[in-house]
Write a protein that holds these residues in place. Sequence first.
Motif, PDB file in Angstrom:
ATOM      1  N   ALA A 383      78.102  14.642  31.901  1.00 14.63           N
ATOM      2  CA  ALA A 383      78.484  15.028  33.259  1.00 14.63           C
ATOM      3  C   ALA A 383      77.490  14.489  34.284  1.00 14.63           C
ATOM      4  O   ALA A 383      77.869  14.062  35.370  1.00 14.63           O
ATOM      5  CB  ALA A 383      78.581  16.559  33.365  1.00 14.63           C
ATOM      6  N   HIS A 384      76.215  14.490  33.905  1.00 13.01           N
ATOM      7  CA  HIS A 384      75.189  14.001  34.832  1.00 13.01           C
ATOM      8  C   HIS A 384      74.842  12.541  34.616  1.00 13.01           C
ATOM      9  O   HIS A 384      73.842  12.050  35.147  1.00 13.01           O
ATOM     10  CB  HIS A 384      73.926  14.863  34.730  1.00 13.01           C
ATOM     11  CG  HIS A 384      74.185  16.296  35.100  1.00 13.01           C
ATOM     12  ND1 HIS A 384      74.117  17.324  34.192  1.00 13.01           N
ATOM     13  CD2 HIS A 384      74.570  16.840  36.273  1.00 13.01           C
ATOM     14  CE1 HIS A 384      74.436  18.454  34.793  1.00 13.01           C
ATOM     15  NE2 HIS A 384      74.723  18.193  36.070  1.00 13.01           N
ATOM     16  N   GLU A 385      75.621  11.878  33.787  1.00 12.61           N
ATOM     17  CA  GLU A 385      75.463  10.445  33.534  1.00 12.61           C
ATOM     18  C   GLU A 385      74.101  10.048  32.978  1.00 12.61           C
ATOM     19  O   GLU A 385      73.650   8.924  33.139  1.00 12.61           O
ATOM     20  CB  GLU A 385      75.813   9.620  34.791  1.00 12.61           C
ATOM     21  CG  GLU A 385      77.306   9.660  35.040  1.00 12.61           C
ATOM     22  CD  GLU A 385      77.701   9.097  36.397  1.00 12.61           C
ATOM     23  OE1 GLU A 385      76.913   8.338  36.963  1.00 12.61           O
ATOM     24  OE2 GLU A 385      78.814   9.427  36.854  1.00 12.61           O
ATOM     25  N   VAL A 386      73.443  10.997  32.321  1.00  9.61           N
ATOM     26  CA  VAL A 386      72.239  10.630  31.565  1.00  9.61           C
ATOM     27  C   VAL A 386      72.696   9.803  30.376  1.00  9.61           C
ATOM     28  O   VAL A 386      72.129   8.774  30.028  1.00  9.61           O
ATOM     29  CB  VAL A 386      71.483  11.894  31.092  1.00  9.61           C
ATOM     30  CG1 VAL A 386      70.288  11.509  30.241  1.00  9.61           C
ATOM     31  CG2 VAL A 386      71.083  12.744  32.281  1.00  9.61           C
ATOM     32  N   VAL A 387      73.766  10.298  29.759  1.00  8.26           N
ATOM     33  CA  VAL A 387      74.427   9.530  28.704  1.00  8.26           C
ATOM     34  C   VAL A 387      75.735   9.054  29.305  1.00  8.26           C
ATOM     35  O   VAL A 387      76.483   9.857  29.866  1.00  8.26           O
ATOM     36  CB  VAL A 387      74.720  10.447  27.488  1.00  8.26           C
ATOM     37  CG1 VAL A 387      75.592   9.736  26.466  1.00  8.26           C
ATOM     38  CG2 VAL A 387      73.414  10.902  26.845  1.00  8.26           C
ATOM     39  N   ASP A 388      76.001   7.728  29.277  1.00  7.40           N
ATOM     40  CA  ASP A 388      77.252   7.343  29.919  1.00  7.40           C
ATOM     41  C   ASP A 388      78.380   7.024  28.945  1.00  7.40           C
ATOM     42  O   ASP A 388      79.519   6.923  29.332  1.00  7.40           O
ATOM     43  CB  ASP A 388      77.047   6.246  30.981  1.00  7.40           C
ATOM     44  CG  ASP A 388      76.921   4.857  30.399  1.00  7.40           C
ATOM     45  OD1 ASP A 388      76.765   3.921  31.170  1.00  7.40           O
ATOM     46  OD2 ASP A 388      76.971   4.711  29.166  1.00  7.40           O
ATOM     47  N   HIS A 389      78.024   6.848  27.680  1.00  5.49           N
ATOM     48  CA  HIS A 389      79.136   6.679  26.753  1.00  5.49           C
ATOM     49  C   HIS A 389      78.811   7.220  25.364  1.00  5.49           C
ATOM     50  O   HIS A 389      77.668   7.168  24.913  1.00  5.49           O
ATOM     51  CB  HIS A 389      79.542   5.202  26.634  1.00  5.49           C
ATOM     52  CG  HIS A 389      78.505   4.359  25.953  1.00  5.49           C
ATOM     53  ND1 HIS A 389      77.571   3.639  26.642  1.00  5.49           N
ATOM     54  CD2 HIS A 389      78.250   4.153  24.632  1.00  5.49           C
ATOM     55  CE1 HIS A 389      76.784   3.006  25.775  1.00  5.49           C
ATOM     56  NE2 HIS A 389      77.176   3.303  24.558  1.00  5.49           N
ATOM     57  N   ILE A 390      79.830   7.771  24.731  1.00  4.49           N
ATOM     58  CA  ILE A 390      79.775   8.085  23.302  1.00  4.49           C
ATOM     59  C   ILE A 390      81.071   7.519  22.753  1.00  4.49           C
ATOM     60  O   ILE A 390      82.158   8.012  23.074  1.00  4.49           O
ATOM     61  CB  ILE A 390      79.688   9.608  23.050  1.00  4.49           C
ATOM     62  CG1 ILE A 390      78.431  10.173  23.720  1.00  4.49           C
ATOM     63  CG2 ILE A 390      79.681   9.892  21.551  1.00  4.49           C
ATOM     64  CD1 ILE A 390      78.262  11.680  23.549  1.00  4.49           C
ATOM     65  N   THR A 391      80.950   6.427  21.997  1.00  4.67           N
ATOM     66  CA  THR A 391      82.170   5.745  21.559  1.00  4.67           C
ATOM     67  C   THR A 391      82.182   5.577  20.049  1.00  4.67           C
ATOM     68  O   THR A 391      81.158   5.716  19.384  1.00  4.67           O
ATOM     69  CB  THR A 391      82.256   4.331  22.178  1.00  4.67           C
ATOM     70  OG1 THR A 391      81.041   3.645  21.872  1.00  4.67           O
ATOM     71  CG2 THR A 391      82.445   4.382  23.674  1.00  4.67           C
ATOM     72  N   MET A 392      83.360   5.257  19.539  1.00  8.24           N
ATOM     73  CA  MET A 392      83.494   5.099  18.099  1.00  8.24           C
ATOM     74  C   MET A 392      84.357   3.881  17.830  1.00  8.24           C
ATOM     75  O   MET A 392      85.372   3.676  18.494  1.00  8.24           O
ATOM     76  CB  MET A 392      84.170   6.349  17.559  1.00  8.24           C
ATOM     77  CG  MET A 392      84.065   6.524  16.081  1.00  8.24           C
ATOM     78  SD  MET A 392      85.603   6.343  15.224  1.00  8.24           S
ATOM     79  CE  MET A 392      86.583   7.647  15.903  1.00  8.24           C
ATOM     80  N   ASP A 393      83.927   3.060  16.884  1.00 13.19           N
ATOM     81  CA  ASP A 393      84.713   1.884  16.484  1.00 13.19           C
ATOM     82  C   ASP A 393      84.978   1.949  14.986  1.00 13.19           C
ATOM     83  O   ASP A 393      84.059   1.801  14.181  1.00 13.19           O
ATOM     84  CB  ASP A 393      83.921   0.606  16.828  1.00 13.19           C
ATOM     85  CG  ASP A 393      84.684  -0.654  16.446  1.00 13.19           C
ATOM     86  OD1 ASP A 393      85.769  -0.553  15.835  1.00 13.19           O
ATOM     87  OD2 ASP A 393      84.180  -1.760  16.747  1.00 13.19           O
ATOM     88  N   PRO A 394      86.234   2.170  14.608  1.00 15.15           N
ATOM     89  CA  PRO A 394      86.526   2.284  13.175  1.00 15.15           C
ATOM     90  C   PRO A 394      86.849   0.959  12.493  1.00 15.15           C
ATOM     91  O   PRO A 394      87.018   0.913  11.277  1.00 15.15           O
ATOM     92  CB  PRO A 394      87.760   3.194  13.155  1.00 15.15           C
ATOM     93  CG  PRO A 394      88.441   2.944  14.459  1.00 15.15           C
ATOM     94  CD  PRO A 394      87.410   2.460  15.440  1.00 15.15           C
ATOM     95  N   GLU A 395      86.916  -0.112  13.251  1.00 16.60           N
ATOM     96  CA  GLU A 395      87.340  -1.398  12.657  1.00 16.60           C
ATOM     97  C   GLU A 395      86.155  -2.224  12.172  1.00 16.60           C
ATOM     98  O   GLU A 395      86.127  -3.431  12.341  1.00 16.60           O
ATOM     99  CB  GLU A 395      88.133  -2.217  13.685  1.00 16.60           C
ATOM    100  CG  GLU A 395      89.374  -1.544  14.227  1.00 16.60           C
ATOM    101  CD  GLU A 395      90.369  -1.214  13.118  1.00 16.60           C
ATOM    102  OE1 GLU A 395      90.536  -2.040  12.208  1.00 16.60           O
ATOM    103  OE2 GLU A 395      90.951  -0.110  13.153  1.00 16.60           O
ATOM    104  N   ILE A 396      85.177  -1.573  11.609  1.00 22.81           N
ATOM    105  CA  ILE A 396      83.981  -2.315  11.213  1.00 22.81           C
ATOM    106  C   ILE A 396      83.634  -2.023   9.752  1.00 22.81           C
ATOM    107  O   ILE A 396      84.218  -1.145   9.127  1.00 22.81           O
ATOM    108  CB  ILE A 396      82.771  -1.940  12.088  1.00 22.81           C
ATOM    109  CG1 ILE A 396      82.578  -0.409  12.109  1.00 22.81           C
ATOM    110  CG2 ILE A 396      82.938  -2.417  13.519  1.00 22.81           C
ATOM    111  CD1 ILE A 396      81.561   0.071  11.174  1.00 22.81           C
ATOM    112  N   ALA A 397      82.689  -2.763   9.226  1.00 24.72           N
ATOM    113  CA  ALA A 397      82.223  -2.536   7.858  1.00 24.72           C
ATOM    114  C   ALA A 397      80.741  -2.880   7.790  1.00 24.72           C
ATOM    115  O   ALA A 397      80.227  -3.615   8.638  1.00 24.72           O
ATOM    116  CB  ALA A 397      82.999  -3.421   6.897  1.00 24.72           C
ATOM    117  N   ILE A 398      80.067  -2.320   6.792  1.00 25.44           N
ATOM    118  CA  ILE A 398      78.666  -2.682   6.565  1.00 25.44           C
ATOM    119  C   ILE A 398      78.624  -3.640   5.375  1.00 25.44           C
ATOM    120  O   ILE A 398      79.297  -3.407   4.368  1.00 25.44           O
ATOM    121  CB  ILE A 398      77.805  -1.467   6.173  1.00 25.44           C
ATOM    122  CG1 ILE A 398      77.914  -0.354   7.209  1.00 25.44           C
ATOM    123  CG2 ILE A 398      76.347  -1.870   5.973  1.00 25.44           C
ATOM    124  CD1 ILE A 398      77.172   0.914   6.789  1.00 25.44           C
TER     125      ILE A 398
END
Length: 467
Positions: A383-398
Motif C-alpha cells: 500500500a505504501h509502495e515500499v514493495v511494489d511487486h510480488i509476482t509469480m511465474d510458473p512457466e520456468i524450470a531450474i
Amino acid sequence: MKFGGTSVGDATCIRRSARIVSEAAKQHRVTAVVSAMSGVTNRLIDAAHQAKRGDREAGKALTEALRKQHLEALDALTGSPEGKIPVQRRIEEILAEASRLYEGTALLRELTPRTLDAISSLGERLCAPIFAAALAELGARGDAIEATELIMTDSFHGGAEPLAEATRGKSQKRLGPLLKEGIVPVVTGFIGAAADGALTTLGRGGSDYSATILGAALDADEIIIWTDVDGVLTADPRLVSDARTIPEISYREAAELAYFGAKVLHPKTLRPAVPASIPVWIRNSFAPEKAGTKITAKGKSIGGGVKALTAIRDVALISVGGPGIVGVTDVVGRTFSTTAELRAEVLLISQSSSQNDICFIVAKAHSQSALAALRREFEQDLAHEVVDHITMDPEIAIVAVVGENMRGTPGVAGRTFHCLGQEGVNIIAIAQGSSETNISFVVSDHAVKQALLAAHREFGLANSQPG
Ligand code: ASP
Ligand code: MG
C-alpha cells in the motif's frame, strides 16, 4: 531393501522382488520395506478428496477395486490355502478400515490431515502382507509389520519427521529377535506414528526415507533402494538420450540431485545414512544383474568435476521487490518466515546486490498459497509502495549442474553459461551455493531440454563414466 511402487506393481513384479529378497536372505539378515502397489496412493488420495466433497460412492468404488487388485495378486502369488487365508483376512480388515474412513469423510465432508494420512497409508498396509506371503512361497520366512510399531515421528501429518532415538529403540526391540531367527520383516514404507499413537506419513514418496530411517536404526551394513531405473543417471534419459548410469557418487551429490528433482530418491532419503556412513545403493529390480549406483561418503571422482545434470520443472518463480526495498532489512526475513510458515520448501534463492528484487523458487504446489501469504504479509508495504511487486511465474524450470569435485575447479560456471549462450538459452536467475557442489540456474520451461543437451555435451557426460 526397499521396493518402490513399480517394483511391487503386480504379482509378477512382487514375485521378482521377493526373489531378490529371498536370495539375499540366504546369506544376510534382510529387512524389506515396501511401497504401495504403483498408483494406489494417488487413487486413495483422489477418492479422499471426492469423499470430502460429499461423494459417498468414490470410496466404495475404490475399496472394491483395491480388493480385486490385491486379492488377485495374492492369488497369483500363493498356492496353499495356509499361505492365502490369513492374508485374505488381513486384507479384508484393512479394507473395512478404508470403508469406515471414506464413509466418515463423506458424512462429515471434512478431511483432516490426520485422516488423510490414515487413508493414504492404506496402500502400504495392503501390500506388505502380500509381499510376505510371496516370500513364504519362495521358502523364506517373511513377517509383515506395520511401521507404526517402529518409526516414531513428530505429529506433522502429511510430512512427519522421524525421531531417531525412539525409532532406534522400537525397531531394534521389535525387529532384532525376528532377524536373529532368520525371519525377514516386511515393513510398510511411508508410515510412522506420533507419540499419541496416531498414524503419520513421511510425505509423498517417503518409502525411500523409511528404508534409510530403519537402516540407520538397525545399524545396517547397506541399504538398497530397488526401483525401476538402473541407478542415478547423468541426466534424465527422456530428455538426454545418451545419459549414463553413474557407478558411484557421494551423499552430497546424490542429495543435490534428489533435491533438484531427479526423481530417483526422496530428498530426505540420505539424511539418516550419512552419520553412520551406511552405503546406499540404487538398483533396478527389473534388471538385478546390473550393478546400479552406490552412494557413499566420498563418492568417486571423475574428470572435470561435473557428475550429473538435473532439472526440476514443477516449480514457480516468485519475486518480491521494487526500488523501495533497498535498505529495508526485514524484507528477506519476512519473506522466508512467510514461506516457512507454510512449510513451502524454497529450492533456490537469488538476490542481486542492488536489492531491488529477491526472487526464489518453490514447488508449484505451494506457489499459490505462498503468493497469497506474501501479499498478506506485505499488505502495508504494498500500500505504501515500499514493495511494489510480488509476482509469480510458473512457466520456468531450474537446471542444476552437480558434482562435488567442481569445488575449486575454476571454469565450470564459465563453460556452463558459455555453452548455454551459444544455444541461445536465456538465463533468468542464477545461484551457486558456497558448497560449490552445484550451480543452478532458472530458464524458461520450454528451454530445459536444450539446456540439458548443451551442458551434457559440454561436460562429456556420455563418455566420462566408467561402467
Ligand atoms: N506410496 C507412497 C507414495 O506414493 C510412498 C512411496 O511410494 O514412497 O507417495
Ligand atoms: Mg513411490
